[in-house]
Enzyme design. Sequence first.
Site, PDB file in Angstrom:
ATOM      1  N   ARG A 116      11.382  -5.514  -6.507  1.00  0.00           N
ATOM      2  CA  ARG A 116      10.308  -5.467  -7.632  1.00  0.00           C
ATOM      3  C   ARG A 116      10.208  -4.079  -8.147  1.00  0.00           C
ATOM      4  O   ARG A 116      10.223  -3.808  -9.312  1.00  0.00           O
ATOM      5  CB  ARG A 116       8.950  -5.979  -7.026  1.00  0.00           C
ATOM      6  CG  ARG A 116       7.864  -6.142  -8.227  1.00  0.00           C
ATOM      7  CD  ARG A 116       6.611  -6.597  -7.587  1.00  0.00           C
ATOM      8  NE  ARG A 116       5.989  -5.674  -6.907  1.00  0.00           N
ATOM      9  CZ  ARG A 116       4.560  -5.754  -6.515  1.00  0.00           C
ATOM     10  NH1 ARG A 116       4.219  -7.247  -6.529  1.00  0.00           N
ATOM     11  NH2 ARG A 116       3.945  -4.974  -5.815  1.00  0.00           N
TER      12      ARG A 116
ATOM     13  N   LYS B  46       0.538 -13.534  -4.495  1.00  0.00           N
ATOM     14  CA  LYS B  46      -0.835 -13.800  -4.719  1.00  0.00           C
ATOM     15  C   LYS B  46      -1.364 -14.054  -5.933  1.00  0.00           C
ATOM     16  O   LYS B  46      -2.200 -15.096  -6.561  1.00  0.00           O
ATOM     17  CB  LYS B  46      -1.646 -12.886  -3.718  1.00  0.00           C
ATOM     18  CG  LYS B  46      -3.195 -13.150  -3.967  1.00  0.00           C
ATOM     19  CD  LYS B  46      -4.117 -12.385  -2.799  1.00  0.00           C
ATOM     20  CE  LYS B  46      -3.847 -11.005  -2.839  1.00  0.00           C
ATOM     21  NZ  LYS B  46      -4.623 -10.340  -4.117  1.00  0.00           N
TER      22      LYS B  46
ATOM     23  N   ARG C  81       6.937   0.937 -10.364  1.00  0.00           N
ATOM     24  CA  ARG C  81       5.865   1.218  -9.481  1.00  0.00           C
ATOM     25  C   ARG C  81       6.547   2.300  -8.384  1.00  0.00           C
ATOM     26  O   ARG C  81       7.186   1.648  -7.663  1.00  0.00           O
ATOM     27  CB  ARG C  81       5.274   0.031  -9.108  1.00  0.00           C
ATOM     28  CG  ARG C  81       4.299  -0.438  -9.974  1.00  0.00           C
ATOM     29  CD  ARG C  81       3.619  -1.842  -9.661  1.00  0.00           C
ATOM     30  NE  ARG C  81       2.921  -1.415  -8.231  1.00  0.00           N
ATOM     31  CZ  ARG C  81       1.999  -2.551  -7.718  1.00  0.00           C
ATOM     32  NH1 ARG C  81       1.947  -3.479  -8.076  1.00  0.00           N
ATOM     33  NH2 ARG C  81       1.263  -1.893  -6.492  1.00  0.00           N
TER      34      ARG C  81
ATOM     35  N   ARG D 109       1.486  -0.292   3.423  1.00  0.00           N
ATOM     36  CA  ARG D 109       0.520  -1.128   2.582  1.00  0.00           C
ATOM     37  C   ARG D 109       0.413  -2.118   3.487  1.00  0.00           C
ATOM     38  O   ARG D 109      -0.632  -2.991   3.617  1.00  0.00           O
ATOM     39  CB  ARG D 109       1.161  -1.202   1.415  1.00  0.00           C
ATOM     40  CG  ARG D 109       1.057   0.166   0.370  1.00  0.00           C
ATOM     41  CD  ARG D 109       1.755   0.049  -0.834  1.00  0.00           C
ATOM     42  NE  ARG D 109       1.367  -1.297  -1.664  1.00  0.00           N
ATOM     43  CZ  ARG D 109       2.268  -1.830  -2.444  1.00  0.00           C
ATOM     44  NH1 ARG D 109       3.567  -1.278  -2.708  1.00  0.00           N
ATOM     45  NH2 ARG D 109       1.699  -2.993  -3.077  1.00  0.00           N
TER      46      ARG D 109
ATOM     47  N   ARG E 239     -13.280  -7.461   2.009  1.00  0.00           N
ATOM     48  CA  ARG E 239     -12.268  -6.690   3.001  1.00  0.00           C
ATOM     49  C   ARG E 239     -12.605  -6.461   4.260  1.00  0.00           C
ATOM     50  O   ARG E 239     -12.254  -5.736   4.871  1.00  0.00           O
ATOM     51  CB  ARG E 239     -11.691  -5.539   2.250  1.00  0.00           C
ATOM     52  CG  ARG E 239     -10.947  -5.814   0.862  1.00  0.00           C
ATOM     53  CD  ARG E 239     -10.213  -4.667   0.199  1.00  0.00           C
ATOM     54  NE  ARG E 239      -9.135  -5.146  -0.748  1.00  0.00           N
ATOM     55  CZ  ARG E 239      -8.088  -5.558  -0.691  1.00  0.00           C
ATOM     56  NH1 ARG E 239      -7.602  -6.099   0.354  1.00  0.00           N
ATOM     57  NH2 ARG E 239      -7.294  -5.968  -1.888  1.00  0.00           N
TER      58      ARG E 239
END
Length: 369
Positions: free
Chosen positions: A307, A193, A313, A325, A268
């Site tokens: 990633r 995104k 991360r 998630r 959201r």
Amino acid sequence: MIKLHDKYFKPFISAKEIDKAMTRMATEIANDIGDEIPVFIGILNGSFMVVSDFVKKYPKPCEVTFIKLASYEGVKSTEDIQRLIGLTQDLTGRTVVVLEDIIDTGNTLAEVHRIFKNEQVKSLKIATLFYKPEAYKKDYKLHYIGIEIPNKFIVGYGLDYDGLGRNIPEVYQIKETQYMTNLVLFGPPGAGKGTQAEFLKEKYNLVHISTGDVFRFNIKNETALGMLAKSYMDKGALVPDQVTIDMLEAEVEKNTDANGFIFDGFPRTNAQAKALDVLMQSKDSSISAMIALEVDDEILVQRLIGRGKTSGRADDADESIIRNRIKEYYDKTAILKDYYSAQNKYFGVDGVGSVEDITIRLSNAIDKL
């Protein structure tokens, strides 16, 4: 919303409201004039609808004629009034009622009074369906007023913009903010995104508003809204929707000349979506579409794990966290999908393939808005 030439117009006065005002004016004038037979005079081109509907409602005998004056160029009233078609009958000693569609600056009235002063009429009365008190610059008395309106350009019910719009039975008001492309951009973790937002921002000259970036900016710079948000976050409480909306509004205000916005990370919830609609309406605009990148869960998981090997991360390294998630994303956005689908504003786009291919798919969806 309608488009005439290069301008957009929004609904303003309904046909029902117009009919009610016309009926009231016809009754008032009939009561004032009594049994005398008046001559109603319309000012062309705009007043042809007003005159036609008015005389149908007038309960007593009357005569009708027209004169034609030109006073508009585009959306601005000009000082130069031209008399194009004059009177063809003797009005000496008659009661004359001029029926106007709209009176704003009053420039036309000066010519009207000059014309009828020479005609030696018994009395001259001015009636107008629409009146802009903020724009009126003359001292001539207006005897009958249908509806007072703000000093904004309108079309419909005989009124035009460069020749178009006279045939519309309602009245539309010009949009202060012309057409904008406002997108709510969604995609699950790993859908790309952020990358696509950058491409779309450049291609369509839009302002990208990331809720996360806005929060970080306000907190880092210790703005009033940032400190307020931090006070909730420090207590482990959710930041109220209104605080977030106020932050977004501040970002919109910084970019008043924007062609549109990409909202990233907001809304959201249904409540937030409704609040965003209210915000955009206050800016004379609206959300054009919710664009959602759609990617199979297993592809997302593999992307994020890959990633995580380079990003450092922690939430990209644990598969169970990744799946949670993704699940959380779908739980939250499913409601929004229904909200925007109900408005025919939801567009799902295949998010699998090269960056260029996905950008093309997104652009195809946006170009159809």
